[in-house]
Design a protein around this motif. Structure first.
Motif, PDB file in Angstrom:
ATOM      1  N   GLY A  97       0.769  -1.230   0.000  1.00 36.90           N
ATOM      2  CA  GLY A  97       0.000   0.000   0.000  1.00 36.90           C
ATOM      3  C   GLY A  97       0.805   1.288   0.000  1.00 36.90           C
ATOM      4  N   TRP A  98       0.044   2.402   0.022  1.00 39.35           N
ATOM      5  CA  TRP A  98       0.619   3.725  -0.160  1.00 39.35           C
ATOM      6  C   TRP A  98       1.512   4.157   1.004  1.00 39.35           C
ATOM      7  N   VAL A  99       1.193   3.744   2.210  1.00 42.08           N
ATOM      8  CA  VAL A  99       2.035   4.109   3.359  1.00 42.08           C
ATOM      9  C   VAL A  99       3.435   3.535   3.173  1.00 42.08           C
TER      10      VAL A  99
ATOM     11  N   GLY B  37       8.998   4.313   1.878  1.00 42.66           N
ATOM     12  CA  GLY B  37      10.088   3.841   1.034  1.00 42.66           C
ATOM     13  C   GLY B  37      10.776   4.973   0.290  1.00 42.66           C
ATOM     14  N   TRP B  38       9.986   5.902  -0.245  1.00 37.24           N
ATOM     15  CA  TRP B  38      10.588   7.039  -0.949  1.00 37.24           C
ATOM     16  C   TRP B  38      11.329   7.955   0.014  1.00 37.24           C
ATOM     17  N   GLY B  39      10.799   8.138   1.223  1.00 43.47           N
ATOM     18  CA  GLY B  39      11.517   8.965   2.191  1.00 43.47           C
ATOM     19  C   GLY B  39      12.863   8.377   2.548  1.00 43.47           C
TER      20      GLY B  39
ATOM     21  N   ILE C 152      19.341  16.443   6.275  1.00 47.95           N
ATOM     22  CA  ILE C 152      19.001  15.374   5.328  1.00 47.95           C
ATOM     23  C   ILE C 152      17.908  14.485   5.918  1.00 47.95           C
ATOM     24  N   LEU C 153      18.045  14.143   7.188  1.00 47.44           N
ATOM     25  CA  LEU C 153      17.036  13.308   7.840  1.00 47.44           C
ATOM     26  C   LEU C 153      15.676  14.005   7.848  1.00 47.44           C
ATOM     27  N   LEU C 154      15.668  15.283   8.185  1.00 49.73           N
ATOM     28  CA  LEU C 154      14.408  16.016   8.233  1.00 49.73           C
ATOM     29  C   LEU C 154      13.781  16.136   6.841  1.00 49.73           C
ATOM     30  N   THR C 155      14.614  16.316   5.818  1.00 53.46           N
ATOM     31  CA  THR C 155      14.098  16.375   4.451  1.00 53.46           C
ATOM     32  C   THR C 155      13.481  15.045   4.053  1.00 53.46           C
ATOM     33  N   ALA C 156      14.129  13.954   4.426  1.00 55.83           N
ATOM     34  CA  ALA C 156      13.576  12.631   4.126  1.00 55.83           C
ATOM     35  C   ALA C 156      12.222  12.434   4.799  1.00 55.83           C
TER      36      ALA C 156
ATOM     37  N   LEU D 197      10.174  14.814   5.579  1.00 56.28           N
ATOM     38  CA  LEU D 197       9.226  15.660   4.868  1.00 56.28           C
ATOM     39  C   LEU D 197       8.732  14.981   3.600  1.00 56.28           C
ATOM     40  N   VAL D 198       9.608  14.279   2.892  1.00 54.79           N
ATOM     41  CA  VAL D 198       9.187  13.558   1.684  1.00 54.79           C
ATOM     42  C   VAL D 198       8.129  12.518   2.037  1.00 54.79           C
ATOM     43  N   VAL D 199       8.300  11.836   3.172  1.00 53.59           N
ATOM     44  CA  VAL D 199       7.254  10.917   3.627  1.00 53.59           C
ATOM     45  C   VAL D 199       5.957  11.683   3.865  1.00 53.59           C
ATOM     46  N   GLY D 200       6.066  12.821   4.549  1.00 57.19           N
ATOM     47  CA  GLY D 200       4.881  13.611   4.863  1.00 57.19           C
ATOM     48  C   GLY D 200       4.168  14.116   3.619  1.00 57.19           C
TER      49      GLY D 200
END
Length: 260
Positions: free
Chosen positions: A39-41, A46-48, A187-191, A193-196
């Motif tokens: 699923g989408w979660v 995974g992308w984050g 970098i961690l925070l950006t990752a 954010l990509v999840v968010g």
């Protein structure tokens, strides 16, 4: 950093980004995958994590931008445009390499999925013709590139603009917190954010928010000798390129207007 370092760093970082990001899409989509239907979660996380891995790998060489939209936003912020072509070369080359490696890693699953009798029957049109060649996107295009749930070019474009503007403005304002952009926490925070962004804004279009992430793998989809793969949906391909660039330009303009 030299221009050569920029190209090398962006190739490696973007290749890992696409390998892991496209890999989670393959894992969730393909038959005979242990993660099918997760699923989408799972895709958003995974992308984050893909961003996290790719950016850390590239950070020491190129700063780990991995995204033409981020590169545009940084150039607007700093006024440094001369290195932009080297970032773009590395990002698009890395995206193509990463997408090809997704196919290598899931080669058996692609074959099993695309030759599954149930799928083949679903693609058959009247009088034995096939719908795979005429549909906007085939059964595995979503592993390589994005596509809308509701095909409305204006809405689709605005969704990509908004999501990318949030991402790029977040990255540009990290420098306002002392040391954040330099110690790896950024970098961690950006990752995260990509999840968010994936969880909150990814539903309409699958959130490209990165022209290289969409265009490079779409080219690979078009070239790979996959049976029943369908078309690569080039009529939509401009949206995940133009939308993120417009969003990045807006974010860069807002940063210059409000934060400097």
């Amino acid at each position: 950093m030299s221009n050569g370092h920029i190209v090398i760093g962006e190739i490696f970082g973007t290749a890992v980004l696409i390998l892991l990001g496209g890999g989670v899409c393959a894992a969730v989509t393909l038959k005979k995958s242990k993660a099918q239907g997760a699923g989408w979660v799972a895709i958003s996380f995974g992308w984050g994590l893909a961003v996290l891995a790719g950016a850390y790998i590239a950070n020491g060489y190129s700063g780990g931008q991995l995204n033409p939209a981020v590169t545009l936003g940084v150039a607007i912020k700093t006024g440094e445009w001369s290195t932009m072509p080297y970032y773009l070369i590395g990002q698009f080359a890395g995206a193509i390499i990463g997408a090809f490696l997704v196919w290598v890693a899931y080669m058996g699953q692609f074959q099993a999925h695309l030759t599954d009798p149930e799928l083949v029957r679903s693609l058959e049109g009247p009088a034995g013709t096939t719908k795979a060649g005429s549909a906007p996107g085939g059964p595995v295009l979503g592993i390589f590139s994005t596509g809308p749930e509701i095909r409305n070019p204006v809405q689709n474009l605005l969704t990509e603009v908004i999501g990318t503007a949030v991402l790029v403005l977040f990255i540009l304002t990290q420098g306002m917190t002392k040391g954040l952009a330099l110690n790896g926490l950024g970098i961690l925070l950006t990752a995260l954010l990509v999840v968010g962004i994936g969880l909150s804004l990814g539903g309409p279009t699958g959130y490209a928010i990165n022209p290289a992430r969409d265009l490079g793998p779409r080219i690979v989809h078009a070239l790979l000798p996959l049976p029943n793969k369908g078309r690569s949906d080039w009529s939509y391909a401009w949206i995940p390129v133009v939308g993120p660039l417009v969003g990045a330009a807006i974010a860069g303009g807002l940063y210059k207007l409000a934060f400097t």
